[in-house]
Scaffold this active site. Sequence first.
Site, PDB file in Angstrom:
ATOM      1  CB  ILE A  95      -5.873   2.870  -3.423  1.00 50.97           C
ATOM      2  CG1 ILE A  95      -5.444   3.957  -2.427  1.00 50.97           C
ATOM      3  CG2 ILE A  95      -7.106   2.150  -2.952  1.00 50.97           C
ATOM      4  CD1 ILE A  95      -6.512   5.039  -2.238  1.00 50.97           C
ATOM      5  CB  SER A  96      -1.214   1.178  -0.484  1.00 53.86           C
ATOM      6  OG  SER A  96      -0.354   1.105  -1.585  1.00 53.86           O
ATOM      7  CD  GLN A  97      -3.506  -3.405   5.120  1.00 51.77           C
ATOM      8  OE1 GLN A  97      -2.644  -4.043   4.541  1.00 51.77           O
ATOM      9  NE2 GLN A  97      -3.988  -3.741   6.288  1.00 51.77           N
TER      10      GLN A  97
END
Length: 246
Positions: A95-97
């Site tokens: 899951i992206s920053q």
Amino acid sequence: MIRSILAFFLLFPLVLCCTGSSASENSPYQVQRESMVKEIEADVQSTREQLGKRSLGPQVLEAMRRVPRHEFVSNGQRRYAYENRPLPIGHGQTISQPYIVAVMTDLLDVGKEDTVFELGTGSGYQAAILAECAREVYSVEIIEELGETARERLKRLGYGNVQVRVGDGYYGWKEHAPFDAIMVTAAGSHIPPPLVEQLKPGGRMVIPIGGSFMTQQLMLVEKTMDGKIKTRQVLPVAFVPLTGGH
């Protein structure tokens, strides 16, 4: 779906959105989300020269405050959900920053009547952020288990304006094209021609370009009203590679 290099990079150099979200304003995570947003704002200040702006749009920050990121990670990762960093979601994906999610959403400049296509659903977190600001989001995930789980999760959380399909997002979703904006959450060697074709004149695409072991650049792609393509490099990033043999 990103392994961000923002931490390394930094060493060197209220409007409500349209949503079907069921996230509670009284959530015990609300304070943590607010702290996350403050970190995002600080990172934007640190990268303002690259971004070309000192702050993100209020609709983007409000979406980051509303979406329950802890719902998009495993129980074992929930205590880290509002840290400003990527987290694993299985199958070699992340899951992206939050900073990157916010920046990419801001670059698209999504409006409440817009239709958005996303290549790479992953956990569904980026789709939920887009859904807070857009009319409709169409997302394609190539890993079946991730796609099915994201679809169920988004439905459970009340995001009725998101549709998820399992398949190869390189080819877009022609049945719902053209799109006002396109988000690509995996790095490729080039801009997929089918996505350029499915982008409306006047529309925007955000995509990381570069190989797995090369410097990647987050690119803003704009299609002019006469169909010409303009690109701008925004930030160095490190995304997982686009799969599907392209």
